[in-house]
Design an enzyme around this catalytic site. Structure first.
Site, PDB file in Angstrom:
ATOM      1  N   HIS A 114       3.631  34.016  11.299  1.00 48.73           N
ATOM      2  CA  HIS A 114       2.863  34.935  12.147  1.00 48.73           C
ATOM      3  C   HIS A 114       1.348  34.721  12.066  1.00 48.73           C
ATOM      4  O   HIS A 114       0.574  35.682  11.981  1.00 48.73           O
ATOM      5  CB  HIS A 114       3.200  36.389  11.787  1.00 48.73           C
ATOM      6  CG  HIS A 114       4.619  36.798  12.089  1.00 48.73           C
ATOM      7  ND1 HIS A 114       5.396  36.188  13.041  1.00 48.73           N
ATOM      8  CD2 HIS A 114       5.412  37.781  11.547  1.00 48.73           C
ATOM      9  CE1 HIS A 114       6.591  36.766  13.085  1.00 48.73           C
ATOM     10  NE2 HIS A 114       6.625  37.727  12.187  1.00 48.73           N
ATOM     11  N   HIS A 187       5.129  42.441  18.157  1.00 42.68           N
ATOM     12  CA  HIS A 187       6.105  42.700  17.094  1.00 42.68           C
ATOM     13  C   HIS A 187       6.527  44.169  17.029  1.00 42.68           C
ATOM     14  O   HIS A 187       6.690  44.730  15.936  1.00 42.68           O
ATOM     15  CB  HIS A 187       5.514  42.247  15.758  1.00 42.68           C
ATOM     16  CG  HIS A 187       6.528  41.759  14.780  1.00 42.68           C
ATOM     17  ND1 HIS A 187       7.553  42.548  14.331  1.00 42.68           N
ATOM     18  CD2 HIS A 187       6.674  40.566  14.165  1.00 42.68           C
ATOM     19  CE1 HIS A 187       8.270  41.852  13.468  1.00 42.68           C
ATOM     20  NE2 HIS A 187       7.759  40.646  13.347  1.00 42.68           N
ATOM     21  N   GLU A 317      11.258  39.922  19.929  1.00 46.58           N
ATOM     22  CA  GLU A 317       9.980  39.220  20.048  1.00 46.58           C
ATOM     23  C   GLU A 317      10.190  38.033  20.984  1.00 46.58           C
ATOM     24  O   GLU A 317      10.791  37.033  20.596  1.00 46.58           O
ATOM     25  CB  GLU A 317       9.520  38.732  18.671  1.00 46.58           C
ATOM     26  CG  GLU A 317       9.384  39.826  17.638  1.00 46.58           C
ATOM     27  CD  GLU A 317       9.545  39.283  16.227  1.00 46.58           C
ATOM     28  OE1 GLU A 317       8.703  38.476  15.798  1.00 46.58           O
ATOM     29  OE2 GLU A 317      10.528  39.648  15.557  1.00 46.58           O
TER      30      GLU A 317
HETATM   31  C1  BGC Z   1      10.593  37.452  11.219  1.00 45.73           C
HETATM   32  C2  BGC Z   1      11.127  38.077   9.948  1.00 45.73           C
HETATM   33  C3  BGC Z   1      10.006  38.817   9.285  1.00 45.73           C
HETATM   34  C4  BGC Z   1       9.505  39.866  10.236  1.00 45.73           C
HETATM   35  C5  BGC Z   1       8.389  40.690   9.694  1.00 45.73           C
HETATM   36  C6  BGC Z   1      10.106  38.550  12.095  1.00 45.73           C
HETATM   37  O1  BGC Z   1       9.573  38.016  13.267  1.00 45.73           O
HETATM   38  O2  BGC Z   1      11.545  36.661  11.857  1.00 45.73           O
HETATM   39  O3  BGC Z   1      11.671  37.096   9.095  1.00 45.73           O
HETATM   40  O4  BGC Z   1      10.434  39.419   8.104  1.00 45.73           O
HETATM   41  O5  BGC Z   1       9.086  39.250  11.415  1.00 45.73           O
HETATM   42  O6  BGC Z   1       7.376  39.918   9.200  1.00 45.73           O
END
Ligand code: BGC
Length: 353
Positions: A114, A187, A317
């Site tokens: 991210h 998210h 997402e």
């Molecule tokens: C990921 C997860 C992660 C979550 C929060 C998601 O997009 O795939 O593995 O724990 O985001 O960070």
């Protein structure tokens, strides 16, 4: 008196002395979104249930302090935030582009997640209120060349808009001055019961996807696009999220390969039987990360004093596939100077009795 379609309030102080703002958008037909310029985060989203009662269908906090706390940063759930430069993981924080090797922060085990240590979820975006044709908020961020290890000065603009048919539409645009990679998403964690149910296992979900990307034990795609048919990943017909989750070690946290190429089309539908609320997701992106909130463990308490336990919300997402910069066969995430990246995702709310 009718409430204004857009209003602004302070959302609390930031460590550098600036103040985060909270923008409330209303479409006058029952949909209300609150967004802070800190991380471009969707903090609240109110949608009517089958009796017309509004309820908040996303997880988050009432003040910016919630997003700044050490517990929150350690847990890293990214509630409602804009994610960039790269949504999801890049293997070992490395990729090669045009003969250059780039190294990014590894902030998730061996991998980059991210956008790194200070991704787009942790920066203050410049905000501009737009009223026509629908209430909207434009957020702009200029990510300097080399930020978090990524090449190119990236200028990103994201517009959150409420449509007359009760959708939150998120439009993304970006340009760069050097070749780079990007994968922008939001998210948000949804719980369509608006907290009446502590988890989302009873929500029914349909995903228009016949394949998903198989991952290794650090959640990096192996490159295989496996058929969902006959597996707990098959949501081509609607299934309760909880019906087969026990067969997926750790829970759902995978990228589904969406049908229909990169046209703007319906890709997912969710329904919560108790409230009757439905959510339809439309996007032009090739994939969606369906994450069932597996890492939430009750250590975070959100709006209205609600503790967020395992599976308290789910994310859809919309994005390119994880680790695309290292997977030449996946749709490309490369952006070059002179090109305009543009993409849109809509989350539309309704009811089904
Ligand atoms: C990921 C997860 C992660 C979550 C929060 C998601 O997009 O795939 O593995 O724990 O985001 O960070």
């Amino acid at each position: 008196m009718q409430e204004p379609l857009i209003s602004t309030a302070d959302f609390g102080p930031l460590p550098d002395g600036q103040t985060a703002q909270l923008f409330t958008l209303r479409n006058g037909r029952g949909l209300e979104a609150r967004i802070t310029n800190y991380g471009g985060t969707l903090t609240h989203l109110l949608a009517p249930d089958k009796d017309g009662q509004p309820g908040d269908v996303v997880l988050g906090f009432d003040a910016v302090g919630g997003y700044l706390s050490e517990t929150y940063r350690q847990a890293g759930p990214y509630f409602g935030a804009l994610i960039g430069r790269y949504g999801n993981r890049i293997k070992q924080g490395r990729f090669r582009l045009d003969g250059h090797d780039y190294t990014l922060a590894t902030n998730n085990g061996p991998n980059h997640l991210h956008g790194g240590l200070r991704g787009f979820d942790k920066v203050l975006w410049q905000a501009e209120v737009l009223v026509e044709p629908t209430p909207a908020l434009r957020l702009t961020y200029i990510s300097p060349d080399g930020e978090e290890g990524y090449p190119g000065t990236l200028t990103v603009s994201v517009v959150y808009a409420l449509t007359p048919d009760n959708a939150l539409r998120i439009s993304y645009a970006a340009t760069t001055d050097r070749a780079t990679v990007l994968n922008l998403t939001n998210h948000a964690y949804f719980n369509l019961s608006a907290g009446a149910q502590p988890d989302v296992l009873g929500h029914e979900l349909q995903l228009h996807a016949e394949r998903y990307t198989v991952v290794d034990d650090t959640l990096i795609p192996t490159g295989e696009l496996r058929l969902v048919q006959g597996t707990p990943f098959d949501f081509t017909r609607s299934h309760a999220i909880g019906a087969r989750i026990g067969q997926v070690p750790g829970g759902y946290d995978h990228n589904w390969v969406l049908a229909g190429g990169e046209h703007f089309r319906l890709v997912a539908t969710a329904h919560e039987p108790g409230s009757g609320r439905t959510l339809e997701v439309r996007t032009d992106q090739p994939g969606v990360q369906f994450y069932s909130g597996n890492f939430l463990d009750g250590s975070l308490t959100g709006k209205n004093g609600r503790p967020y336990g395992r599976h308290a919300g789910f994310c859809l997402e919309t994005q390119h596939f994880p680790d695309s910069p290292n997977q030449p066969a996946f749709p490309s995430t490369v952006l070059r100077p002179g090109e305009l990246f543009s993409s849109a995702t809509e989350y539309r709310f309704g009811v089904q009795r």
